[in-house]
Design a protein around this motif. Structure first.
Motif, PDB file in Angstrom:
ATOM      1  N   UNK A   1       1.133  -0.804  -0.064  1.00 28.62           N
ATOM      2  CA  UNK A   1       0.258   0.201   0.524  1.00 28.62           C
ATOM      3  C   UNK A   1       0.458   1.155  -0.183  1.00 28.62           C
ATOM      4  N   UNK A   2       0.589   2.065  -1.040  1.00 20.84           N
ATOM      5  CA  UNK A   2       1.733   3.439  -0.970  1.00 20.84           C
ATOM      6  C   UNK A   2       0.447   4.286  -0.569  1.00 20.84           C
ATOM      7  N   UNK A   3       0.871   5.093   0.979  1.00 19.97           N
ATOM      8  CA  UNK A   3      -0.146   6.475   1.882  1.00 19.97           C
ATOM      9  C   UNK A   3       1.053   7.251   1.572  1.00 19.97           C
ATOM     10  N   UNK A   4       0.389   8.547   0.233  1.00 21.07           N
ATOM     11  CA  UNK A   4       0.881   9.140   0.001  1.00 21.07           C
ATOM     12  C   UNK A   4       1.209  10.545   0.544  1.00 21.07           C
ATOM     13  N   UNK A   5       0.790  10.494   1.587  1.00 18.23           N
ATOM     14  CA  UNK A   5       0.872  11.406   2.920  1.00 18.23           C
ATOM     15  C   UNK A   5       2.106  11.567   3.136  1.00 18.23           C
ATOM     16  N   UNK A   6       2.280   9.915   3.414  1.00 15.34           N
ATOM     17  CA  UNK A   6       3.777   9.334   3.961  1.00 15.34           C
ATOM     18  C   UNK A   6       4.652   9.063   3.062  1.00 15.34           C
ATOM     19  N   UNK A   7       3.916   9.153   1.498  1.00 12.74           N
ATOM     20  CA  UNK A   7       5.290   9.404   0.229  1.00 12.74           C
ATOM     21  C   UNK A   7       6.131   7.844   1.119  1.00 12.74           C
ATOM     22  N   UNK A   8       5.475   6.805   0.975  1.00 15.49           N
ATOM     23  CA  UNK A   8       5.727   5.634   1.614  1.00 15.49           C
ATOM     24  C   UNK A   8       5.422   4.435   1.156  1.00 15.49           C
ATOM     25  N   UNK A   9       5.921   3.161   1.020  1.00 12.30           N
ATOM     26  CA  UNK A   9       5.504   2.457   0.633  1.00 12.30           C
ATOM     27  C   UNK A   9       5.102   0.975   2.021  1.00 12.30           C
ATOM     28  N   UNK A  10       3.957   1.083   2.210  1.00 18.37           N
ATOM     29  CA  UNK A  10       4.094   0.133   3.427  1.00 18.37           C
ATOM     30  C   UNK A  10       3.741  -2.250   2.514  1.00 18.37           C
ATOM     31  N   UNK A  11       4.364  -2.516   3.380  1.00 16.30           N
ATOM     32  CA  UNK A  11       4.692  -4.249   3.391  1.00 16.30           C
ATOM     33  C   UNK A  11       3.631  -4.688   4.155  1.00 16.30           C
ATOM     34  N   UNK A  12       2.070  -5.009   4.504  1.00 14.94           N
ATOM     35  CA  UNK A  12       1.813  -6.163   5.033  1.00 14.94           C
ATOM     36  C   UNK A  12       2.404  -7.207   4.492  1.00 14.94           C
TER      37      UNK A  12
END
Length: 316
Positions: free
Chosen positions: A99-110
């Motif tokens: 999941x990419x969260x634009x606010x964080x400019x980060x890709x999260x991997x569950x």
């Protein structure tokens, strides 16, 4: 919106399926399946679950310019078991969602951290899919099939997950302000029981897709047969502001195991998604087939929404 009735699977299979098999992995492995998917720097990126020849899984990056062919697969994994550092993944790292969260400019991997203590939900993050930071467990066993929404909802991160209570396996939602502490748990989508295609258990699939009608989720449902389970894929529509509320749930599946590569493998009769990429109105659905290879199917968002909106209303 034109009313549509499904007479066959709504998702259309790519003619070149399967798109990735174990023979494409540039090192020794047993199988490849259940990949997370994201568009990254104008490329289609998959985070493959690769099972080694010991039986443990790790996660490896693959890239393609068109999302269908000429996959370039890394020669070493991005996320792999490190039992001396993190004992809760000693048996493997499985089933990633990106999941990419634009606010964080980060890709999260569950992903599922699997150990002698059972399957648990772990979280990692990356900026470039070259280096990754493991953030640790966020849900203890037995829990899996976790996926982060692509934006904050009412100021908080939101995540679908699937805890196990005896033989009960429903999809739940939880919220967090910091990605570490999770609460406000609610049941979202229940296994139906009885003869339903999703009667035995359900689990979140790809990252929820935001539409004007609500959050579109593609989930897997299981029916238990005398010969074993059948994994199929269906859809539901969640409220945009309160995604614990199910607005619509399609009574029929949208993709089912029919082809040989979906019917026969390490686990027979399985189509299972961890990732989808939306191009205009079209969904590129990447799915594991028979726990042995990766395949691709397509559907129009409007077509799925039409089925949901015109279908029967089921609150859970």
């Amino acid at each position: 919106m034109k009313k549509v009735f499904a007479k066959k699977d709504i998702f259309t299979r790519y003619s070149g399926n399967p798109i990735i098999t174990v023979y494409d992995i540039p090192y020794s492995a047993n199988a490849v399946f259940n990949a997370g998917a994201i568009k990254y720097k104008n490329e289609y990126l998959l985070l493959l679950r690769v099972e080694d020849r010991q039986g443990k899984s790790h996660l490896t990056v693959a890239r393609s310019s068109d999302g269908k062919t000429n996959w370039k697969i890394e020669k070493s994994p991005l996320i792999y078991p490190q039992p001396t550092v993190f004992i809760y993944e000693e048996f493997g790292c499985e089933d990633p969602r990106i999941t990419y969260i634009p606010e964080d400019d980060c890709y999260y991997i569950t992903y599922t951290a699997y150990s002698r203590y059972g399957p648990a939900v772990a979280l990692a993050r990356t900026k470039n899919f070259k280096k990754v930071e493991k953030m640790g467990l966020i849900y203890p066993p037995n829990n899996k099939d976790a996926v982060l929404f692509p934006e904050k909802i009412n100021g908080r991160y939101a995540m679908l997950h699937r805890p196990v209570a005896g033989d009960i396996e429903h999809i739940w939602i939880a919220y967090s302000s910091d990605l570490i502490h999770w609460g406000n748990h609610e049941v979202v989508l229940v296994e139906k029981g009885g003869p339903w295609w999703d009667g035995f258990k359900v689990g979140a699939g790809a990252v929820p897709i935001k539409t004007s009608e609500g959050w579109l989720i593609i989930y897997h449902g299981v029916k238990m047969m005398p010969s074993g389970p059948i994994y199929r894929l269906g859809a539901a529509l969640l409220d945009l502001e309160n995604p614990a509320k199910v607005k619509k749930r399609c009574p029929e599946w949208l993709l089912s195991p029919q082809e040989v590569y979906e019917r026969i493998g390490d686990v027979n009769n399985v189509v299972f998604t961890c990732g989808a990429i939306v191009e205009d109105n079209q969904i590129y659905l990447y799915y594991g087939a028979a726990d042995s290879c990766i395949a691709l199917a397509f559907a129009e968002i409007d077509q799925i929404l039409s089925i949901l909106i015109e279908g029967d209303l089921q609150t859970k």
